[in-house]
Motif scaffolding. Structure first.
Motif, PDB file in Angstrom:
ATOM      1  N   VAL A  85     -18.945 -77.425  21.253  1.00  0.00           N
ATOM      2  CA  VAL A  85     -20.231 -76.787  21.495  1.00  0.00           C
ATOM      3  C   VAL A  85     -20.287 -76.476  22.990  1.00  0.00           C
ATOM      4  CG1 VAL A  85     -22.734 -77.012  21.387  1.00  0.00           C
ATOM      5  CG2 VAL A  85     -21.300 -78.067  19.620  1.00  0.00           C
ATOM      6  N   PRO A  86     -20.329 -75.205  23.372  1.00  0.00           N
ATOM      7  CA  PRO A  86     -20.272 -74.886  24.797  1.00  0.00           C
ATOM      8  C   PRO A  86     -21.537 -75.324  25.517  1.00  0.00           C
ATOM      9  CG  PRO A  86     -20.717 -72.919  23.506  1.00  0.00           C
ATOM     10  CD  PRO A  86     -20.444 -74.010  22.530  1.00  0.00           C
ATOM     11  N   ALA A  87     -21.422 -75.518  26.818  1.00  0.00           N
ATOM     12  CA  ALA A  87     -22.563 -75.884  27.656  1.00  0.00           C
ATOM     13  C   ALA A  87     -23.555 -74.727  27.703  1.00  0.00           C
ATOM     14  CB  ALA A  87     -22.090 -76.241  29.055  1.00  0.00           C
ATOM     15  N   THR A  88     -24.820 -75.101  27.923  1.00  0.00           N
ATOM     16  CA  THR A  88     -25.869 -74.089  28.092  1.00  0.00           C
ATOM     17  C   THR A  88     -26.279 -74.055  29.551  1.00  0.00           C
ATOM     18  OG1 THR A  88     -27.567 -75.717  27.523  1.00  0.00           O
ATOM     19  CG2 THR A  88     -26.698 -74.365  25.724  1.00  0.00           C
ATOM     20  N   PHE A  89     -26.604 -72.871  29.997  1.00  0.00           N
ATOM     21  CA  PHE A  89     -26.925 -72.658  31.412  1.00  0.00           C
ATOM     22  C   PHE A  89     -28.269 -71.947  31.513  1.00  0.00           C
ATOM     23  CE2 PHE A  89     -22.377 -72.893  31.044  1.00  0.00           C
ATOM     24  CZ  PHE A  89     -21.981 -73.631  32.142  1.00  0.00           C
ATOM     25  N   SER A  90     -28.875 -72.141  32.686  1.00  0.00           N
ATOM     26  CA  SER A  90     -30.046 -71.348  33.053  1.00  0.00           C
ATOM     27  C   SER A  90     -29.744 -70.653  34.373  1.00  0.00           C
ATOM     28  CB  SER A  90     -31.293 -72.238  33.191  1.00  0.00           C
ATOM     29  OG  SER A  90     -31.128 -73.162  34.265  1.00  0.00           O
ATOM     30  N   GLU A  91     -30.391 -69.546  34.610  1.00  0.00           N
ATOM     31  CA  GLU A  91     -30.126 -68.765  35.813  1.00  0.00           C
ATOM     32  C   GLU A  91     -31.214 -69.040  36.853  1.00  0.00           C
ATOM     33  OE1 GLU A  91     -29.784 -64.709  34.766  1.00  0.00           O
ATOM     34  OE2 GLU A  91     -27.788 -64.939  33.856  1.00  0.00           O
ATOM     35  N   VAL A 186     -27.699 -76.683  31.953  1.00  0.00           N
ATOM     36  CA  VAL A 186     -28.864 -77.320  31.345  1.00  0.00           C
ATOM     37  C   VAL A 186     -28.415 -78.424  30.408  1.00  0.00           C
ATOM     38  CG1 VAL A 186     -30.901 -76.963  29.898  1.00  0.00           C
ATOM     39  CG2 VAL A 186     -30.228 -75.230  31.566  1.00  0.00           C
ATOM     40  N   GLN A 187     -27.361 -78.116  29.603  1.00  0.00           N
ATOM     41  CA  GLN A 187     -26.819 -79.120  28.671  1.00  0.00           C
ATOM     42  C   GLN A 187     -25.303 -79.004  28.724  1.00  0.00           C
ATOM     43  OE1 GLN A 187     -28.368 -78.909  24.733  1.00  0.00           O
ATOM     44  NE2 GLN A 187     -26.961 -80.403  23.858  1.00  0.00           N
ATOM     45  N   PRO A 188     -24.598 -80.077  29.017  1.00  0.00           N
ATOM     46  CA  PRO A 188     -23.138 -79.992  29.120  1.00  0.00           C
ATOM     47  C   PRO A 188     -22.486 -79.750  27.756  1.00  0.00           C
ATOM     48  CG  PRO A 188     -23.860 -82.276  29.275  1.00  0.00           C
ATOM     49  CD  PRO A 188     -25.106 -81.443  29.268  1.00  0.00           C
ATOM     50  N   ALA A 189     -21.225 -79.285  27.780  1.00  0.00           N
ATOM     51  CA  ALA A 189     -20.472 -79.033  26.553  1.00  0.00           C
ATOM     52  C   ALA A 189     -20.167 -80.349  25.856  1.00  0.00           C
ATOM     53  CB  ALA A 189     -19.184 -78.294  26.872  1.00  0.00           C
ATOM     54  N   LYS A 190     -19.979 -80.266  24.510  1.00  0.00           N
ATOM     55  CA  LYS A 190     -19.644 -81.446  23.736  1.00  0.00           C
ATOM     56  C   LYS A 190     -18.743 -81.058  22.566  1.00  0.00           C
ATOM     57  CE  LYS A 190     -23.950 -81.169  21.062  1.00  0.00           C
ATOM     58  NZ  LYS A 190     -25.162 -81.906  20.645  1.00  0.00           N
ATOM     59  N   VAL A 191     -18.028 -82.028  22.015  1.00  0.00           N
ATOM     60  CA  VAL A 191     -17.069 -81.835  20.922  1.00  0.00           C
ATOM     61  C   VAL A 191     -17.610 -82.527  19.685  1.00  0.00           C
ATOM     62  CG1 VAL A 191     -14.731 -82.245  20.113  1.00  0.00           C
ATOM     63  CG2 VAL A 191     -15.134 -81.686  22.518  1.00  0.00           C
ATOM     64  N   ILE A 192     -17.592 -81.814  18.519  1.00  0.00           N
ATOM     65  CA  ILE A 192     -18.055 -82.354  17.241  1.00  0.00           C
ATOM     66  C   ILE A 192     -16.864 -82.470  16.308  1.00  0.00           C
ATOM     67  CG2 ILE A 192     -19.567 -81.970  15.261  1.00  0.00           C
ATOM     68  CD1 ILE A 192     -21.411 -80.379  17.074  1.00  0.00           C
ATOM     69  N   ARG A 193     -16.667 -83.612  15.704  1.00  0.00           N
ATOM     70  CA  ARG A 193     -15.559 -83.867  14.771  1.00  0.00           C
ATOM     71  C   ARG A 193     -16.041 -83.596  13.361  1.00  0.00           C
ATOM     72  NH1 ARG A 193     -13.364 -88.078  11.732  1.00  0.00           N
ATOM     73  NH2 ARG A 193     -11.060 -88.249  11.820  1.00  0.00           N
ATOM     74  N   LYS A 194     -15.236 -82.806  12.577  1.00  0.00           N
ATOM     75  CA  LYS A 194     -15.614 -82.468  11.208  1.00  0.00           C
ATOM     76  C   LYS A 194     -14.381 -82.650  10.313  1.00  0.00           C
ATOM     77  CE  LYS A 194     -18.220 -78.927  10.571  1.00  0.00           C
ATOM     78  NZ  LYS A 194     -18.703 -77.506  10.413  1.00  0.00           N
ATOM     79  N   GLU A 195     -14.540 -83.356   9.190  1.00  0.00           N
ATOM     80  CA  GLU A 195     -13.448 -83.589   8.234  1.00  0.00           C
ATOM     81  C   GLU A 195     -13.531 -82.558   7.111  1.00  0.00           C
ATOM     82  OE1 GLU A 195     -13.468 -87.542   6.784  1.00  0.00           O
ATOM     83  OE2 GLU A 195     -13.047 -88.457   8.747  1.00  0.00           O
TER      84      GLU A 195
END
Length: 307
Positions: A85-91, A186-195
């Motif tokens: 899940v990519p990070a979100t940014f604000s300008e 605003v929110q850093p990137a994160k990794v989601i594991r899916k089986e």
């Protein structure tokens, strides 16, 4: 019409009383020459058996008989995927100085004006008038006309005068700025594991219930009787007595045209002229009767009962 030619010519000969006299006329007035003529080939009707279908072996195949069943087959193994899940940014928009404020000093040179001034270079004086006689010393004064006035002398001088003296000027240069837009997390990137589970499919399986068979049958040859012409004698150039065309009597040609016309060979009005039409009709008659062609042969005249 051509097949009944000889019967019609025989009847015509019976009805023409001048036929014997014409034969006598051709024998006495027309000269004969030995001419080279083409003796046509002689054919005999025959029959030839031609194979139109050769003997062969025909094969027929009984297709294989298949039986079917079903089986559960795994078509894909289970696996794990990771989604990022990519990070979100604000300008954020900011104004920053790209150069500091400074003072610039400009030096202005002095300015001049030009002026002209009159300067006296010699004072006024008196000089003796040369026309005056000498004046004795005992006389009271020198006559006024004996002294001449000499005016003062002047000259003009052009000079550069300072109009405004030299000076310095200070100028304040304000600091230039630039507006930039930057991105802030605003929110850093994160990794989601899916089986992902394994996938299965029902597959139809085939098996041979009866093997294919090949049977053969013999096909007999077929022949067809083809009518043909068997050559008994090839065509050749020979010499035969014929009328001399250079001296032939026009009356003979006229009778020849009439007989050919009666047989359906000559088309047109008989004129007694040995032309292409007459030659073509005579050649056609000679070929139909297996006679040598290429000249007005005596055998052709005999066949036409003109001799």
């Amino acid at each position: 019409m051509k097949s009944s030619y000889f019967l019609s010519s025989l009847l015509l000969a019976m009805t023409l009383p001048n036929t014997p006299s014409f034969a006598a006329e051709t024998s006495t007035m027309d000269n004969t020459c030995q001419s080279q003529v083409l003796l046509p080939a002689l054919f005999h009707p025959s029959t030839e058996n031609i194979t139109v279908y050769e003997a062969s072996t025909r094969y027929s195949t009984t297709p294989v008989q298949m039986g079917y069943g079903e089986r559960k087959v795994k078509v894909a193994d289970a696996y794990v995927i990771y989604e990022t899940v990519p990070a979100t940014f604000s300008e954020v928009t900011e104004t920053i100085e790209v150069e500091r404020e400074r003072v610039e000093v400009t030096t202005l040179p002095a300015t001049y004006r030009t002026e002209t001034k009159r300067i006296k270079v010699k004072d006024a004086t008196q000089r003796w008038n040369p026309i005056c006689p000498a004046v004795a010393t005992n006389e009271q004064a020198v006559p006024a006309h004996c002294l001449l006035s000499v005016p003062a002398e002047y000259t003009e001088v052009t000079r550069e005068v300072v109009d405004m003296p030299a000076r310095t000027v200070k100028t304040i240069i304000p600091a230039p700025t630039e507006t930039i837009t930057r991105k802030v997390v605003v929110q850093p990137a994160k990794v989601i594991r899916k089986e992902i589970p394994a996938e299965y499919r029902m597959v139809k399986l085939a098996k041979v219930d009866q093997a294919p068979k090949v049977t053969s049958t013999q096909q007999n040859a077929r022949a067809q009787a083809i009518p043909s012409q068997q050559t008994l004698r090839p065509e050749r150039i020979i010499q035969r007595p014929a009328l001399c065309e250079a001296t032939v009597n026009p009356a003979t040609i006229l009778k020849l045209q009439q007989r050919l016309q009666q047989g359906g060979y000559y088309q047109g009005t008989p004129d007694g002229v040995l032309g292409p039409k007459t030659r073509a009709a005579l050649t056609h008659f000679q070929e139909d009767n297996q006679l040598a062609s290429g000249a007005i042969t005596l055998e052709a005249l005999q066949k036409l009962q003109l001799q």
